[in-house]
Each structure stands twice: as structure tokens, then as C-alpha cells.
Design an enzyme around this catalytic site. Structure first.
Site, mmCIF file in Angstrom:
data_model
loop_
_atom_site.group_PDB
_atom_site.id
_atom_site.type_symbol
_atom_site.label_atom_id
_atom_site.label_comp_id
_atom_site.label_asym_id
_atom_site.label_seq_id
_atom_site.Cartn_x
_atom_site.Cartn_y
_atom_site.Cartn_z
ATOM 1 N N TRP A 163 0.876 -1.169 0.000
ATOM 2 C CA TRP A 163 0.000 0.000 0.000
ATOM 3 C C TRP A 163 0.911 1.216 0.000
ATOM 4 O O TRP A 163 1.756 1.356 0.900
ATOM 5 C CB TRP A 163 -0.839 0.066 1.278
ATOM 6 N N ARG A 167 0.540 10.256 -5.960
ATOM 7 C CA ARG A 167 -0.462 11.179 -6.510
ATOM 8 C C ARG A 167 -1.069 10.657 -7.814
ATOM 9 O O ARG A 167 -0.377 9.992 -8.601
ATOM 10 C CB ARG A 167 0.155 12.565 -6.722
ATOM 11 N N GLN A 184 10.615 3.890 -4.998
ATOM 12 C CA GLN A 184 9.445 3.563 -4.182
ATOM 13 C C GLN A 184 9.019 2.118 -4.455
ATOM 14 O O GLN A 184 9.370 1.543 -5.487
ATOM 15 C CB GLN A 184 8.286 4.518 -4.506
ATOM 16 N N HIS A 185 8.244 1.561 -3.537
ATOM 17 C CA HIS A 185 7.912 0.135 -3.681
ATOM 18 C C HIS A 185 7.076 -0.140 -4.931
ATOM 19 O O HIS A 185 7.272 -1.155 -5.602
ATOM 20 C CB HIS A 185 7.218 -0.369 -2.418
ATOM 21 N N ALA A 217 -0.165 4.056 4.466
ATOM 22 C CA ALA A 217 0.216 4.070 3.044
ATOM 23 C C ALA A 217 1.303 5.092 2.762
ATOM 24 O O ALA A 217 2.134 4.887 1.876
ATOM 25 C CB ALA A 217 -1.005 4.341 2.172
ATOM 26 N N GLU A 227 1.536 -3.523 4.396
ATOM 27 C CA GLU A 227 1.033 -2.382 5.171
ATOM 28 C C GLU A 227 -0.291 -2.697 5.854
ATOM 29 O O GLU A 227 -0.601 -2.148 6.905
ATOM 30 C CB GLU A 227 0.872 -1.149 4.268
ATOM 31 N N GLU A 276 3.692 20.506 -4.687
ATOM 32 C CA GLU A 276 4.145 19.281 -4.021
ATOM 33 C C GLU A 276 4.486 19.455 -2.541
ATOM 34 O O GLU A 276 4.547 20.567 -2.021
ATOM 35 C CB GLU A 276 5.337 18.711 -4.782
HETATM 36 C C1 LIG Z 1 -0.297 13.286 0.058
HETATM 37 C C2 LIG Z 1 0.901 12.474 -0.362
HETATM 38 C C3 LIG Z 1 1.185 12.266 -1.710
HETATM 39 C C4 LIG Z 1 2.290 11.531 -2.105
HETATM 40 N N1 LIG Z 1 2.549 11.357 -3.417
HETATM 41 C C5 LIG Z 1 3.625 10.635 -3.803
HETATM 42 C C6 LIG Z 1 3.897 10.435 -5.192
HETATM 43 O O1 LIG Z 1 3.182 10.902 -6.080
HETATM 44 N N2 LIG Z 1 4.968 9.685 -5.512
HETATM 45 C C7 LIG Z 1 5.796 9.132 -4.570
HETATM 46 O O2 LIG Z 1 6.751 8.451 -4.928
HETATM 47 N N3 LIG Z 1 5.571 9.318 -3.250
HETATM 48 C C8 LIG Z 1 4.504 10.048 -2.853
HETATM 49 N N4 LIG Z 1 4.257 10.249 -1.516
HETATM 50 C C9 LIG Z 1 5.169 9.648 -0.536
HETATM 51 C C10 LIG Z 1 4.878 8.163 -0.374
HETATM 52 O O3 LIG Z 1 3.529 7.950 -0.066
HETATM 53 C C11 LIG Z 1 5.723 7.521 0.703
HETATM 54 O O4 LIG Z 1 7.071 7.654 0.334
HETATM 55 C C12 LIG Z 1 5.394 6.067 0.947
HETATM 56 O O5 LIG Z 1 6.315 5.529 1.847
HETATM 57 C C13 LIG Z 1 5.413 5.268 -0.320
HETATM 58 O O6 LIG Z 1 5.114 3.920 -0.041
HETATM 59 P P1 LIG Z 1 6.210 2.787 -0.284
HETATM 60 O O7 LIG Z 1 7.280 3.052 0.759
HETATM 61 O O8 LIG Z 1 5.463 1.545 -0.016
HETATM 62 O O9 LIG Z 1 6.713 2.952 -1.655
HETATM 63 C C14 LIG Z 1 3.140 10.983 -1.114
HETATM 64 C C15 LIG Z 1 2.855 11.185 0.240
HETATM 65 C C16 LIG Z 1 1.747 11.928 0.610
HETATM 66 C C17 LIG Z 1 1.468 12.134 2.072
#
Ligand SMILES: Cc1cc2nc3c(=O)[nH]c(=O)nc-3n(C[C@H](O)[C@H](O)[C@H](O)COP(=O)(O)O)c2cc1C
Length: 486
Positions: A163, A167, A184-185, A217, A227, A276
């Protein structure tokens, strides 16, 4: 007690004075975003929009559901309430409680039906414009439907279901686009597995449900951690999951809105820009993977959660730095390091950590910083400030004081050129490097007394608890009200 759904959480926020019902008609085109942004600036209650232009009764938007509060001692009230904690909880207590619950994950249970199936649109019936998705900031590349949600994807080679919050912009009635960043995952799954094998990647986007779901998430958990189990641990009860209609994935049964489909290999379409989390519109429109929607299911009178990212402190700044603090603290303690507390201040948008330690031997701050950078949140953290354990790292007054009087401007600051690839968007990088995430660096600010100094060389702190004898301190505290103070 866990929240059954977003609606129970909304009722709790209202009861605690952390929510305002907005019955006046508002425009999804910029007005909703501006109100949410202004509510962050004032640290005002979360706006709950009940009357959105062109969408009649039924469709609602919840903004700033995890924003910070201007009420005394309740800065993190909405985060604490999301975890079922006292809204006046100290930040260090929230961090320690998160760690405690995180160590006791609870597996989900599968249910055959749920409120998210009250309405089901499949194939030709799908129309993403059915929802009052806002244009959040002026200049955004489109209407962003995914700003406080989860994106569910499954590793094709294991039982790992990720999870993440990434965006999502609406391209048209049936497609969306967004950042799938390689570190990212979701990026690891998409580029290294699905696309490498020329296979589509199934996805499910879910919005609403228990507030811990979105919190988990966007938290930076290690790979191969499901998650949903962590969400169960944080809420103290299993998350109820229901199967999607068109893909082999499961989503929280009480979600408000669920969007299902596939991301095809090697397909790209222009997405962005977007205001952002770094507080800037930090990248231009560029080609990104495309989410093809096969089905949408939603509750009656669905509520779309919206985060209006920008300068701190919005949800991403109020939540991610705190869960990062907990994840790093736990990891460093498990490595046996004598860490008292870790705090990533919200104003630092996940880019700074201050760490209080008991210094064991010379150069110890470097060891701590290296260990910290080798964690998942570490890839976002160019700045690490290490202080002695008499400094409360959750109090920036104390941290800035330690930095300004104990960090040698030449010998106390260490710069490291080599760094892993940052995620996109670091504003201090050139536009080209920002897009690739390259040319990064790290800096350590060592604000600890050098271990090699003899004890008598260390200046005495001129504070109430150090420079006055214990009996005088006790007398003053006992008589405080008698002196005329309230
Ligand atoms: C509102 C919001 C929007 C986000 N949008 C993105 C995004 O578009 N791309 C991204 O890589 N991380 C984004 N993040 C950060 C990730 O959600 C965060 O790094 C998370 O750990 C990703 O999950 P993962 O570790 O399982 O990859 C966002 C965080 C928030 C709070």
C-alpha cells in the site's frame, strides 16, 4: 477502539472541535483547494465540504483530515485521534506508541461484502468525473483524485502486497496518471518486475476507511512489509478486506471510493505539474505511466478525502515525518545504538532528522548518521542533526540552541557527496537532476560535546535544572503559585 470507517472519524473530529461542516456551495475548481490551504495556514479545523458546485447532494470532500491544530497542546491532535490516542498526547508519546503497536502487526480478515460495494460501475459505466475531484492549485496539470488514498499493488513473485500513496491525476473518464518513482515500492514492482516482463500491473486505489489506512500508506515501511498488517496493529483490530470486482486485489471494505484497473508496460502520458510536499511546484509536466480504470465502486454519498500539498504543515508534513521518526528510532534502537529520541520536524518536510544520543566514543555522531541514512526514510533525509541526550529533540528551540552553540562551523559539519538516488522533486537540485533524482548529498551537523574532552572542559548548561541546587529548584516549584503565577 478502532474506527469502523471515515464517517466515524469525522464524527470524532467534530466532537473534538477539529472539523467544520461547510454547507455553503464551493467550487471544486480551485476554491476547495484554497480553503484547505488556508485552513493549514491558520491550523484551523478540517473543512468538510457538503455542497460542491455541480455535484448536488451526496458527494462530499474531507480536507486536512490530518492537518495540525492551533488549539493549545493539541498540535498533533488529528494524528493522535487517528490512532485513538488522547488529542493532547505529547509527540514523543505518539512516536513511542506507534513503535509499540507497529511491533504487533495484525493480519486482515476477508469479508464477502462491504459498504464500498453499494455502487458498482464496470467497463463502459466508468466515469472518473462522477466524483467532485478538485483542481487543487492553480497551474496543476489536471484534477487530482488521488491525494489522500492508498494504491494497492502485488509483488508477482511473493505474497507482498504494497500500500503506498502516490499522486493521481485524471487524464480522462477512464485513465489516470501519476509518479511511479523507481526507489518507491510501487516503482520496484512496476519497473523491475511487471514492465521488465512486459506484463500489466494490476492496481486498486482506495480512499476513506479507518484513518490509519492512509497514514500507513504514506509511511516509509521497509520492502516486503504488508502495510495492511501494520494498519491492523496500529488500530488494534484486523482491517476487513473485500475482493475487487475486476482485479485480483483486496481493499478495505468500508472504503468510500475504490478504483480498479491496470498499468500497462511501456505506456507513458504527460502528467503534472502539481504543487508538491516540498512546498513548491518542483517539476514540469512529463511523461509518466498510465492507470487504466476497469471498475469504480463507491459508497452511497461518497466522501473524497483531499490533501492540498504545499508549504508545511499539511498532511504529508504532519504525518510522514512523525511515522519516519518512529521507524528510524525503532531501527536504530534495534541496532543497539544508544538513541534517546528521533524527531523529523514537520517544517522539514521529511528532509531533516534530529537525533539525541548518549555519546559512547569519538565520532559517534557519524556512526548514528550513517545508520540512519541506511533506512527507508533515510533516502529523503539530506540533513541529520545529532545532539546530546539532554536536548529534547521534539523542541526546536532546544535543537537550534544546541546547533548554534555546540556545532563547530568547520569541524562539526560533515558533507557526503555520495548518496542514493533521491525520489523526484528535491528543490535544491537542478531541473535535470530533480527529474532523475541524481547529484544528491548528505550533511551531518554534529552538535554533541567531543568525547575526547575531559569532563571539566564541558561548559555547564545555564538552565533551571542544572545551575540551581536541587533544594532551591524544589522550593521554587512548590511555591510557584504563591509567587502570584497562575
Ligand atoms: C499526500 C501524499 C502524496 C504523495 N505522493 C507521492 C507520489 O506521487 N509519488 C511518490 O513516490 N511518493 C509520494 N508520496 C510519498 C509516499 O507515499 C511515501 O514515500 C510512501 O512511503 C510510499 O510507499 P512505499 O514506501 O510503499 O513505496 C506521497 C505522500 C503523501 C502524504
Amino acid at each position: 477502539m478502532a474506527y469502523k470507517d471515515l464517517r466515524e472519524f469525522i464524527a470524532k473530529l467534530e466532537e473534538e472541535g477539529e472539523l467544520v461542516r461547510i454547507k455553503k456551495e464551493v467550487d471544486w475548481d480551485l476554491e476547495v483547494g484554497a480553503i484547505i490551504r488556508r485552513s493549514y495556514d491558520l491550523m484551523a479545523p478540517a473543512p468538510f465540504f457538503e455542497n460542491i458546485k455541480g455535484y448536488g447532494n451526496g458527494f462530499k470532500i474531507l480536507g486536512a483530515s490530518a492537518g495540525v491544530s492551533n488549539k493549545p497542546n493539541r498540535y498533533f491532535a488529528r494524528l493522535a485521534l487517528s490512532l485513538g490516542m488522547n488529542p493532547e498526547s505529547k509527540i514523543s508519546d505518539i512516536i513511542e506508541e506507534y513503535i509499540k503497536r507497529r511491533k504487533n502487526p495484525i493480519k486482515p480478515v476477508i469479508v464477502s461484502d462491504g459498504p464500498c460495494k453499494e455502487n458498482i460501475d464496470i467497463g463502459d459505466e466508468v466515469n472518473l468525473y462522477k466524483f467532485p475531484t478538485p483542481v487543487i492549485h492553480e497551474g496543476d496539470g489536471g484534477r487530482y483524485i488521488g491525494t489522500w488514498h492508498i494504491v494497492v499493488t502485488k509483488d508477482p513473485d511473493s505474497e507482498w502486497v504494497n500500500w503506498g500513496m502516490y499522486r493521481l491525476m485524471i487524464h480522462d473518464e477512464k485513465t489516470m496518471g501519476g509518479i511511479i518513482a523507481p526507489p518507491q515500492h510501487i516503482g520496484q514492482m512496476y519497473y523491475q518486475k511487471y514492465e521488465a516482463r512486459n506484463k500489466p500491473m494490476e492496481f486498486a486505489v482506495a480512499m476513506g476507511g479507518d484513518p490509519v489506512i492512509a497514514i500507513v500508506a504514506c509511511s516509509m515501511l521497509p520492502p516486503y512489509v504488508n502495510e495492511v498488517d501494520v494498519a491492523g496493529g496500529l488500530r488494534g483490530e484486523p482491517v476487513e478486506l473485500v475482493k475487487c470486482e475486476t482485479v485480483d486485489l483486496y481493499v478495505p471494505a468500508t472504503s468510500e471510493i475504490v478504483i480498479e484497473g491496470e498499468v500497462l508496460p511501456y505506456e507513458r502520458k504527460e502528467e503534472g505539474p502539481f504543487g508538491e510536499y516540498v512546498g513548491y511546484r518542483a517539476s514540469e509536466r512529463s511523461p509518466k505511466p498510465v492507470y487504466h480504470v476497469k471498475a469504480v465502486t463507491y459508497r452511497n454519498d461518497p466522501i473524497l478525502p483531499v490533501s492540498c500539498m504545499g508549504v508545511p504543515v499539511d498532511e504529508s508534513a504532519a504525518v510522514v515525518p512523525i511515522t519516519n521518526s518512529a521507524e528510524i528510532l525503532n531501527e536504530l534502537r534495534e541496532q543497539g545504538l544508544p538513541i534517546k529520541m528521533v524527531y523529523c520536524p514537520p517544517e522539514g518536510v521529511s528532509h531533516m532528522a534530529s537525533v539525541s544520543i548518549k555519546v559512547s566514543y569519538p565520532n559517534f555522531a557519524k556512526k548514528v548518521a550513517y545508520s540512519l541514512w541506511a533506512t527507508k526514510p533515510g533516502i529523503y533525509l539530506p540533513y541529520v542533526v545529532v545532539v546530546d541526550d539532554d536536548v529534547d529533540v521534539t523542541n526546536m528551540v532546544e535543537v537550534i540552541h544546541a546547533f548554534c552553540v555546540k556545532c563547530h562551523p568547520y569541524r562539526g559539519i560533515y558533507k557526503f557527496k555520495d548518496s542514493p538516488t533521491y525520489p523526484f522533486l528535491m528543490p535544491f537540485l537542478s531541473p535535470e537532476n530533480r527529474l532523475k533524482g541524481t547529484d544528491g548529498g548528505y550533511a551531518l551537523f554534529d552538535c554533541t560535546w567531543p568525547k575526547q574532552w575531559p569532563p571539566e572542559a564541558i561548559p555547564k548548561k545555564a538552565s533551571f535544572d542544572v545551575l540551581w541546587p536541587k533544594d532551591i529548584q524544589e522550593k521554587v516549584l512548590k511555591n510557584w503559585k504563591d509567587y502570584g503565577y497562575k
